[in-house]
Design a protein around this motif. Structure first.
Motif, PDB file in Angstrom:
ATOM      1  N   LEU A   1      74.041  34.109  30.640  1.00  0.00           N
ATOM      2  CA  LEU A   1      72.976  33.525  29.827  1.00  0.00           C
ATOM      3  C   LEU A   1      73.403  33.577  28.367  1.00  0.00           C
ATOM      4  N   VAL A   2      73.325  32.451  27.699  1.00  0.00           N
ATOM      5  CA  VAL A   2      73.718  32.383  26.292  1.00  0.00           C
ATOM      6  C   VAL A   2      72.772  31.440  25.562  1.00  0.00           C
ATOM      7  N   GLN A   3      72.590  31.674  24.291  1.00  0.00           N
ATOM      8  CA  GLN A   3      71.740  30.789  23.487  1.00  0.00           C
ATOM      9  C   GLN A   3      72.498  29.525  23.108  1.00  0.00           C
ATOM     10  N   ALA A   4      71.760  28.481  22.868  1.00  0.00           N
ATOM     11  CA  ALA A   4      72.368  27.232  22.419  1.00  0.00           C
ATOM     12  C   ALA A   4      73.212  27.497  21.170  1.00  0.00           C
ATOM     13  N   GLY A   5      74.391  26.893  21.149  1.00  0.00           N
ATOM     14  CA  GLY A   5      75.324  27.114  20.049  1.00  0.00           C
ATOM     15  C   GLY A   5      76.327  28.218  20.312  1.00  0.00           C
ATOM     16  N   GLY A   6      76.083  28.984  21.366  1.00  0.00           N
ATOM     17  CA  GLY A   6      76.970  30.089  21.687  1.00  0.00           C
ATOM     18  C   GLY A   6      78.178  29.657  22.502  1.00  0.00           C
ATOM     19  N   SER A   7      78.951  30.651  22.914  1.00  0.00           N
ATOM     20  CA  SER A   7      80.198  30.391  23.636  1.00  0.00           C
ATOM     21  C   SER A   7      80.293  31.252  24.888  1.00  0.00           C
ATOM     22  N   LEU A   8      81.040  30.745  25.840  1.00  0.00           N
ATOM     23  CA  LEU A   8      81.389  31.490  27.040  1.00  0.00           C
ATOM     24  C   LEU A   8      82.799  31.084  27.455  1.00  0.00           C
ATOM     25  N   ARG A   9      83.483  32.009  28.103  1.00  0.00           N
ATOM     26  CA  ARG A   9      84.781  31.688  28.681  1.00  0.00           C
ATOM     27  C   ARG A   9      84.721  31.963  30.175  1.00  0.00           C
TER      28      ARG A   9
ATOM     29  N   LEU B   1      88.127  28.150  31.240  1.00  0.00           N
ATOM     30  CA  LEU B   1      87.375  27.129  30.531  1.00  0.00           C
ATOM     31  C   LEU B   1      86.665  27.797  29.374  1.00  0.00           C
ATOM     32  N   GLN B   2      87.142  27.514  28.177  1.00  0.00           N
ATOM     33  CA  GLN B   2      86.485  28.011  26.975  1.00  0.00           C
ATOM     34  C   GLN B   2      85.413  27.013  26.579  1.00  0.00           C
ATOM     35  N   MET B   3      84.179  27.470  26.517  1.00  0.00           N
ATOM     36  CA  MET B   3      83.059  26.587  26.212  1.00  0.00           C
ATOM     37  C   MET B   3      82.410  27.037  24.902  1.00  0.00           C
ATOM     38  N   ASN B   4      82.446  26.165  23.919  1.00  0.00           N
ATOM     39  CA  ASN B   4      81.855  26.448  22.615  1.00  0.00           C
ATOM     40  C   ASN B   4      80.706  25.495  22.350  1.00  0.00           C
ATOM     41  N   THR B   5      79.897  25.863  21.379  1.00  0.00           N
ATOM     42  CA  THR B   5      78.756  25.034  20.974  1.00  0.00           C
ATOM     43  C   THR B   5      77.960  24.591  22.199  1.00  0.00           C
ATOM     44  N   LEU B   6      77.602  25.545  23.018  1.00  0.00           N
ATOM     45  CA  LEU B   6      76.912  25.230  24.260  1.00  0.00           C
ATOM     46  C   LEU B   6      75.533  24.650  24.003  1.00  0.00           C
ATOM     47  N   LYS B   7      75.129  23.770  24.914  1.00  0.00           N
ATOM     48  CA  LYS B   7      73.839  23.103  24.828  1.00  0.00           C
ATOM     49  C   LYS B   7      73.043  23.402  26.093  1.00  0.00           C
ATOM     50  N   PRO B   8      71.732  23.312  26.027  1.00  0.00           N
ATOM     51  CA  PRO B   8      70.929  23.535  27.248  1.00  0.00           C
ATOM     52  C   PRO B   8      71.353  22.629  28.405  1.00  0.00           C
ATOM     53  N   GLU B   9      71.800  21.434  28.113  1.00  0.00           N
ATOM     54  CA  GLU B   9      72.221  20.526  29.187  1.00  0.00           C
ATOM     55  C   GLU B   9      73.535  20.936  29.834  1.00  0.00           C
ATOM     56  N   ASP B  10      74.189  21.959  29.307  1.00  0.00           N
ATOM     57  CA  ASP B  10      75.381  22.507  29.955  1.00  0.00           C
ATOM     58  C   ASP B  10      75.023  23.487  31.071  1.00  0.00           C
ATOM     59  N   THR B  11      73.749  23.817  31.175  1.00  0.00           N
ATOM     60  CA  THR B  11      73.308  24.724  32.229  1.00  0.00           C
ATOM     61  C   THR B  11      73.648  24.158  33.598  1.00  0.00           C
ATOM     62  N   ALA B  12      74.335  24.962  34.404  1.00  0.00           N
ATOM     63  CA  ALA B  12      74.766  24.518  35.730  1.00  0.00           C
ATOM     64  C   ALA B  12      75.535  25.656  36.400  1.00  0.00           C
TER      65      ALA B  12
END
Length: 123
Positions: free
Chosen positions: A10-18, A80-91
């Motif tokens: 779980l991350v806030q919008a704008g955050g990052s995950l790898r 997969l480095q994911m930056n600037t995450l958006k709610p629509e990236d939820t999956a």
């Protein structure tokens, strides 16, 4: 052959995950790998792919400029480095390995699949 994906959360919008995906059972150093994602009731969609040598990468329009796929063949892993995450990236994100050397956005080109890792982006 097993593909073990992890790194979701779980991350806030704008955050990052790898996300990480480690393959066991055989080496995929000569094979393309990819990430797909899926939401309940929707079709699985392509996110990114990478060639056997890591030189050629391909992204869905939704991932361009924000996500980076890369691999470590010595570790038999893809990331997969994911930056600037958006709610629509939820999956649920799935890693996949192909029998071909270069990736594609067609899930039918991928023979081996991981179990998926949940990514949730809050607004």
């Amino acid at each position: 052959v097993q593909l073990q994906a992890c790194g979701g959360g779980l991350v806030q919008a704008g955050g990052s995950l790898r996300l990480s995906c480690v393959v066991s059972g055989r080496t995929f150093s000569n094979n393309a790998m990819a990430w797909f994602r899926q939401n309940p009731g929707k079709e699985r969609e392509f996110v990114a792919s990478i060639s056997w040598n890591g030189i050629s990468t391909y992204y869905a329009d939704s991932a361009k400029g924000r996500f980076t796929i890369f691999r470590d063949s010595a570790k038999n892993a893809v990331y997969l480095q994911m930056n600037t995450l958006k709610p629509e990236d939820t999956a649920v994100y799935y890693c996949a390995a192909a029998l071909r050397s270069y990736g594609s956005d067609n899930q039918r080109d991928y023979k081996y699949w991981g179990q998926g890792t949940q990514v949730t982006v809050s607004s």
